[in-house]
Design an enzyme around this catalytic site. Structure first.
Site, PDB file in Angstrom:
ATOM      1  N   LYS A 261       1.252  -1.433  -0.174  1.00 12.74           N
ATOM      2  CA  LYS A 261      -0.028  -0.020  -0.160  1.00 12.74           C
ATOM      3  C   LYS A 261       0.675   1.720   0.259  1.00 12.74           C
ATOM      4  O   LYS A 261       1.014   2.556  -0.518  1.00 12.74           O
ATOM      5  CB  LYS A 261      -1.096  -0.279   1.666  1.00 12.74           C
ATOM      6  CG  LYS A 261      -2.287   0.823   1.224  1.00 12.74           C
ATOM      7  CD  LYS A 261      -2.934   0.539  -0.042  1.00 12.74           C
ATOM      8  CE  LYS A 261      -4.562   2.099   0.201  1.00 12.74           C
ATOM      9  NZ  LYS A 261      -5.350   1.398  -0.863  1.00 12.74           N
ATOM     10  N   ARG A 262       2.196   1.195   0.488  1.00 10.26           N
ATOM     11  CA  ARG A 262       2.831   1.963   0.465  1.00 10.26           C
ATOM     12  C   ARG A 262       3.673   3.175  -0.341  1.00 10.26           C
ATOM     13  O   ARG A 262       3.815   3.607  -1.066  1.00 10.26           O
ATOM     14  CB  ARG A 262       4.403   1.954   1.974  1.00 10.26           C
ATOM     15  CG  ARG A 262       4.195   1.804   3.497  1.00 10.26           C
ATOM     16  CD  ARG A 262       4.914   1.650   3.698  1.00 10.26           C
ATOM     17  NE  ARG A 262       5.678   0.981   3.493  1.00 10.26           N
ATOM     18  CZ  ARG A 262       5.633  -1.032   3.645  1.00 10.26           C
ATOM     19  NH1 ARG A 262       4.573  -0.785   4.010  1.00 10.26           N
ATOM     20  NH2 ARG A 262       6.529  -1.689   3.523  1.00 10.26           N
TER      21      ARG A 262
END
Length: 493
Positions: A261-262
């Site tokens: 997700k980063r």
């Protein structure tokens, strides 16, 4: 022959990861190819990670992707319901079932009560790390007698239940992707089967559920491969028939690291929100770790079903290439009807403030022409805002070097003047009129070819190249065409 039954069993922890939807897709394709059943089960034994609404979101994502299942968890009239002969399909509703099998393991000497505190476990692991050993439980409670354990439990001591693995025992199984695998129990932990809160761990619940639900093939990510020997051993001690295992390669980013997700979009919702079509995303995802024999890349769901096999799934991680996804998705956008893409595009145009609901209703045919004009250039439906933004402006700024050079040409002024004069006698610029418009300007000015068309395009769009010019004339209409030309004459000529 035993019925083919596969399951997708996610945890309700929020968004559904793109790697998880690929796992669901492969399960679905194999089940359909072999006339089997596909089941949706919810694994919610870790109650600390439960996210409200996650089950509904999960079901909606599968439905959007066209991945339909036969039994398990469904949403009807806004309520979560369960259908099928093997329920409950939510693990938190099966606690009594797990307890029965945990007790059986304990009575037969294949599991034991463990009273070690978290502090002791952390201390043991730290010591093992210092000695360069693989951190794992040291078996401290393995030899606590059942009688003593029951007394300690009666006295209120907190406990977990652990699997009692035999020493120096080879656990063997065959994986359809990775072949024959042998792991010795000396390299495996005495896994916790029942937590102190009364909930089973994944390792216990998954084996019991898959057996009782008669799952024939377990298809999951390769991160579960180290746990599989423990599951195989449980099947052995229970005397149950083992399923066939398939461990899929991880979906990786371009740096060959797991999608995170980063680093950007990783959930089905992320891609849906950006305007990817389900056909495009599913087609591309199928190719991340698998390929058909004929190496065809554009495949409908029906074609994927007909061609899919685990024999052609790669052992190595599949690279998620956004450019390739855009190419595949762009194909499906171009293949879709103008009406479909228009309907999908309207929310993006409204969100961007370019139109409102009443405009969308009253000017629907105009919007269809707008979408038809840019449809070929879209990778995602969300791209439409950037592509059509210039149409909604009072005027356009000319910033590209080649466009600025064109608008400075010696015949530009006469072309733009002729356009304004021609429009003075016209009420509406419709498609038929627009098709012959530039011939009228040619006749009035004597200017031909690029010297005629390029200045007109730059003045009306701000760019030297772009979509169908006839459509631009119709979309802008008489007043906007004149306004733009007057702005260019005032500011650039």
């Amino acid at each position: 022959m035993k019925e083919i039954r596969l399951r997708f069993a996610p945890s309700p922890t929020g968004f559904i990861h793109i790697g998880s939807i690929r796992t669901a897709l492969y399960n679905y394709l194999f089940a359909r190819r072999n006339n089997g059943k596909f089941i949706l089960r919810i694994e919610d034994t870790d109650q600390t990670r439960f996210v409200e609404g996650a089950i509904e979101n999960l079901i909606e994502s599968l439905h959007w992707a066209g991945i339909e299942y036969d039994e398990g968890i469904f949403v009807e009239d806004g309520k979560v319901v369960q259908k099928g002969d093997y329920g409950p399909y939510i693990q938190s509703e099966r606690l009594d079932i797990y307890k029965k099998y945990v007790d059986e393991l304990i009575e037969n000497g294949h599991a034991y009560y463990c009273f070690c505190s978290k502090e002791r476990l952390e201390s043991v692991r730290e010591e093992q790390k210092i000695k360069g050993l693989v951190p794992k439980y040291d078996g401290f409670c393995r030899n606590v007698s059942l009688e003593e354990a029951k007394i300690r439990i009666a006295n209120g001591e907190e406990y977990v239940v652990r699997l009692k693995l035999p020493q120096n025992y080879d656990v063997k199984f065959h994986d359809l992707v990775r072949g024959d695998i042998i792991i010795n129990t000396d390299d495996i932990d005495d896994q916790v089967l029942l937590k102190s809160d009364g909930y089973p761990t994944y390792h216990m619940a998954v084996v019991v559920d898959d057996h009782l639900m008669e799952i024939s093939h377990i298809v999951r990510g390769e991160e579960w491969l180290p746990s599989t020997p423990k599951h195989i051993y449980l099947y052995e001690v229970f005397g149950w028939e083992k399923p066939t295992y398939v461990h899929l390669p991880t979906v990786l980013n371009k740096d060959r690291k797991k999608l995170s997700k980063r680093q950007g979009d990783v959930s089905v919702e992320d891609f849906r929100d950006k305007g990817y079509l389900p056909e495009g995303l599913v087609n591309y995802l199928a190719l991340v770790g698998w390929s058909p024999e004929d190496n065809e890349e554009i495949l409908s769901m029906e074609e994927l079903i007909n061609k899919f096999s685990f024999e052609r799934v790669s052992k190595t991680g599949g690279i998620f290439d956004k450019d390739k996804l855009n190419w595949v998705n762009g194909h499906y956008i171009r293949s879709s009807s103008v009406a479909k893409i228009t309907d999908l595009a309207i929310p993006y145009l409204i969100e961007a403030g370019l139109i409102d609901d009443s405009f969308a209703k009253d000017k629907y045919d105009w919007l269809k022409l707008l979408i038809r004009t840019v449809q070929e250039s879209l990778d995602t439906v969300g791209d439409v805002v950037e592509k059509v933004d210039f149409i909604f402006k009072d005027h356009v700024e000319i910033v590209e070097e080649d466009a600025l050079e064109i608008i400075k040409g010696e015949q530009v002024s006469s072309v733009l003047t002729a356009i304004k004069e021609e429009l003075n006698d016209v009420e509406v610029v419709d498609e038929e009129y627009a098709k012959g418009f530039m011939k009228l300007i040619q006749k009035a000015t004597g200017v031909k070819g690029k010297n005629l068309f390029m200045p007109a395009r730059v003045a009306l769009t701000g760019a030297a190249h772009g979509p169908e010019f006839v459509n631009i004339l119709v979309l802008l209409g008489k007043e906007n065409i004149i306004k733009r030309i007057e702005y260019v004459e005032k500011n650039y000529i």
